[in-house]
Design an enzyme around this catalytic site. Structure first.
Site, mmCIF file in Angstrom:
data_model
loop_
_atom_site.group_PDB
_atom_site.id
_atom_site.type_symbol
_atom_site.label_atom_id
_atom_site.label_comp_id
_atom_site.label_asym_id
_atom_site.label_seq_id
_atom_site.Cartn_x
_atom_site.Cartn_y
_atom_site.Cartn_z
ATOM 1 N N CYS A 172 4.983 -5.206 16.096
ATOM 2 C CA CYS A 172 4.459 -4.229 17.061
ATOM 3 C C CYS A 172 2.991 -4.563 17.330
ATOM 4 C CB CYS A 172 4.584 -2.816 16.497
ATOM 5 S SG CYS A 172 6.295 -2.371 16.142
ATOM 6 N N SER B 132 11.192 6.383 8.838
ATOM 7 C CA SER B 132 10.901 6.001 10.210
ATOM 8 C C SER B 132 11.370 4.580 10.458
ATOM 9 C CB SER B 132 9.391 6.106 10.463
ATOM 10 O OG SER B 132 9.107 5.699 11.789
ATOM 11 N N CYS C 166 -0.062 -2.561 15.648
ATOM 12 C CA CYS C 166 -0.010 -2.267 14.212
ATOM 13 C C CYS C 166 -0.589 -3.398 13.384
ATOM 14 C CB CYS C 166 1.438 -2.006 13.789
ATOM 15 S SG CYS C 166 1.607 -1.631 12.029
ATOM 16 N N CYS D 51 5.499 -7.071 7.380
ATOM 17 C CA CYS D 51 6.517 -6.580 8.308
ATOM 18 C C CYS D 51 6.840 -7.677 9.317
ATOM 19 C CB CYS D 51 6.025 -5.345 9.045
ATOM 20 S SG CYS D 51 7.307 -4.538 10.039
ATOM 21 N N CYS E 18 -1.833 5.635 9.925
ATOM 22 C CA CYS E 18 -0.687 4.933 10.529
ATOM 23 C C CYS E 18 -1.137 3.643 11.180
ATOM 24 C CB CYS E 18 -0.028 5.770 11.620
ATOM 25 S SG CYS E 18 0.551 7.360 11.099
ATOM 26 N N GLU F 62 0.829 -1.185 0.000
ATOM 27 C CA GLU F 62 0.000 0.000 0.000
ATOM 28 C C GLU F 62 0.866 1.239 0.000
ATOM 29 O OE1 GLU F 62 -2.572 -0.720 3.351
ATOM 30 O OE2 GLU F 62 -3.893 -1.824 2.026
ATOM 31 N N LEU G 162 9.122 5.454 19.034
ATOM 32 C CA LEU G 162 9.441 5.235 20.446
ATOM 33 C C LEU G 162 8.307 4.445 21.114
ATOM 34 C CD1 LEU G 162 11.452 5.880 22.736
ATOM 35 C CD2 LEU G 162 10.197 8.021 23.118
ATOM 36 N N CYS H 89 3.263 8.373 1.333
ATOM 37 C CA CYS H 89 3.775 7.423 2.330
ATOM 38 C C CYS H 89 4.067 6.104 1.618
ATOM 39 C CB CYS H 89 2.743 7.236 3.448
ATOM 40 S SG CYS H 89 3.273 6.072 4.723
HETATM 41 N N1 SAH Z 1 8.399 0.184 10.574
HETATM 42 C C1 SAH Z 1 8.724 1.591 10.614
HETATM 43 C C2 SAH Z 1 7.998 2.371 9.553
HETATM 44 C C3 SAH Z 1 6.484 2.454 9.748
HETATM 45 S S1 SAH Z 1 6.105 3.969 10.439
HETATM 46 C C4 SAH Z 1 8.441 2.120 12.017
HETATM 47 O O1 SAH Z 1 7.888 1.390 12.826
HETATM 48 O O2 SAH Z 1 8.823 3.234 12.340
HETATM 49 C C5 SAH Z 1 4.504 3.705 11.027
HETATM 50 C C6 SAH Z 1 4.224 4.514 12.267
HETATM 51 O O3 SAH Z 1 2.876 4.278 12.652
HETATM 52 C C7 SAH Z 1 5.095 4.120 13.442
HETATM 53 O O4 SAH Z 1 5.570 5.262 14.090
HETATM 54 C C8 SAH Z 1 4.142 3.367 14.347
HETATM 55 O O5 SAH Z 1 4.504 3.515 15.690
HETATM 56 C C9 SAH Z 1 2.820 4.012 14.030
HETATM 57 N N2 SAH Z 1 1.686 3.112 14.252
HETATM 58 C C10 SAH Z 1 1.671 1.772 14.123
HETATM 59 N N3 SAH Z 1 0.457 1.284 14.396
HETATM 60 C C11 SAH Z 1 -0.327 2.345 14.707
HETATM 61 C C12 SAH Z 1 -1.699 2.478 15.061
HETATM 62 N N4 SAH Z 1 -2.507 1.424 15.147
HETATM 63 N N5 SAH Z 1 -2.170 3.717 15.304
HETATM 64 C C13 SAH Z 1 -1.370 4.789 15.193
HETATM 65 N N6 SAH Z 1 -0.066 4.728 14.839
HETATM 66 C C14 SAH Z 1 0.453 3.512 14.611
#
Ligand code: SAH
Length: 370
Positions: free
Chosen positions: A136, A213, A139, A132, A355, A88, A237, A125
């Site tokens: 996390c 990121s 996510c 992935c 995100c 995406e 973070l 984006c």
């Molecule tokens: N894998 C990299 C690039 C993806 S950035 C990374 O983790 O930084 C995607 C961003 O969305 C990250 O900062 C993550 O913390 C945030 N994110 C992930 N799941 C989310 C959610 N359910 N709601 C809001 N932000 C989220």
């Protein structure tokens, strides 16, 4: 050819007994004009086009499989590659206030706003992997697991496909790029860096307009700092102490906050540059004022800013979104501690484009356009 750089295309032309200036024609056709097939490269003779076809040389332009358009103007593209895998890519007119690719906050400057359209900058984006591996807990992409890395051509191809679809081209149009889509860019480091160079040198997006990121792949943060051409750095973070971060982001077991923050503190920043820390706020989990104070402590004395993101919900995600007041209170605690903090506005939540929502979701209420 998408994904090949100048030396590689020069070599290809040399191998085919062609003049070196052909390489420039190919670069222009592929990255500026964004042709979708060799047939469309009108600067080449019929004969050379046939020779390329014979050698099985194609452009490798990705296919836009679906588009989902949000009420807020965000477009989520499902982009398919030659092996049928897809990722995406998200188009955000006016961005989400977090990318500020040129050092200003989105919405700050509207003097140049065109009357013909509703935005004066847009953000794309980009995904770096199919799925992935980082896992996390908040996510949606994590639920896919990782299928494979994208090639440099597939990373650049997403940008070319969206620019072409939106009928815009940098540098005339102000385009920011964020490597914040599906995947962990620093686990596909070489292809990511090659894509960055192509985007800067051939597509025409300045490095200062790009942000990558990472979830915190510490050795790659060190490597990234040494790159002669690099986007700005953002670090996810998402927690204020190790116990909590390990629960939310299992990779914290390998690279804990001490290692992560050491890498961030050593990171060689350019003039006026800051590191961005992203922090997803989860209701009742990491959104208390104690958490905010811990974050302020971690970042004390750094040239940093914090982008707060209230959780974007999704099926299979066991957390909930904090109320607006709680987000604002968290922000205020950081600001009072001297840490610049911004709340990102969710873009395209209604179409699963925000995100943490990228999961190649096709089963949504609003029907895809085209
Ligand atoms: N894998 C990299 C690039 C993806 S950035 C990374 O983790 O930084 C995607 C961003 O969305 C990250 O900062 C993550 O913390 C945030 N994110 C992930 N799941 C989310 C959610 N359910 N709601 C809001 N932000 C989220």
């Amino acid at each position: 050819m998408l994904g090949l750089n100048r030396p590689e295309l020069s070599q290809l032309m040399e191998e085919m007994g062609e003049a070196p200036f052909r390489a420039q024609q190919l670069l222009d056709a592929v990255y500026r004009q964004k042709v979708e097939s060799v047939d469309q490269i009108s600067t080449l003779s019929q004969e050379l086009r046939a020779k390329l076809a014979e050698k099985n040389v194609s452009v490798g332009f990705p296919r836009i499989d679906k588009r989902f358009v949000s009420q807020d103007g965000t477009v989520r593209y499902l982009i398919e590659f030659s092996d049928g895998q897809s990722v995406e890519t998200v188009w955000m007119p006016e961005g989400d206030g977090g990318e500020s690719g040129d050092g200003t906050e989105a919405g700050e400057s509207s003097a140049m706003r065109s009357t013909a359209r509703q935005w004066d900058r847009a953000t794309i984006c980009i995904s770096s992997q199919v799925g992935c591996a980082v896992d996390c807990q908040f996510c949606l992409t994590a639920l896919l697991g990782v299928k494979r890395n994208l090639t440099a051509g597939e990373i650049v191809g997403q940008v070319c496909a969206v620019l072409k679809d939106q009928k815009v081209s940098p540098p005339q149009d102000r385009i920011n790029l964020v490597f914040m889509g599906m995947g962990e860019p620093f686990l596909n480091y070489d292809n990511f860096i090659k894509a960055v160079r192509l985007l800067v040198e051939e597509v025409g997006v300045a490095e200062s307009r790009m942000t990558v990121s990472t979830a915190g792949i510490v050795p790659r943060i060190h490597d990234f700092g040494q790159e002669p051409v690099r986007p700005k750095l953002a670090i996810s973070l998402n927690a204020s102490n190790d116990r909590q971060r390990t629960e939310l982001m299992p990779l914290n077991r390998k690279w804990n906050l001490e290692k992560l923050m050491a890498a961030a503190r050593e990171f060689p920043l350019r003039n006026r540059e800051r590191i961005t820390f992203e922090y997803v706020l989860l209701h009742g989990v990491n959104d208390s004022s104690d958490n905010a104070r811990e974050v302020a402590e971690l970042l004390r004395g750094m040239r940093a800013k914090v982008n707060l993101i209230a959780l974007n919900p999704g099926p299979g995600i066991r957390f909930s979104t904090p109320e607006e007041e709680r987000v604002a209170a968290f922000q205020q605690t950081l600001i009072k501690a001297g840490i610049p903090a911004f709340v990102r506005r969710p873009r395209g939540r209604d179409i699963y484009a925000a995100c943490g929502q990228l999961k190649r979701t096709v089963e949504i209420a609003s029907a895809p356009v085209s």
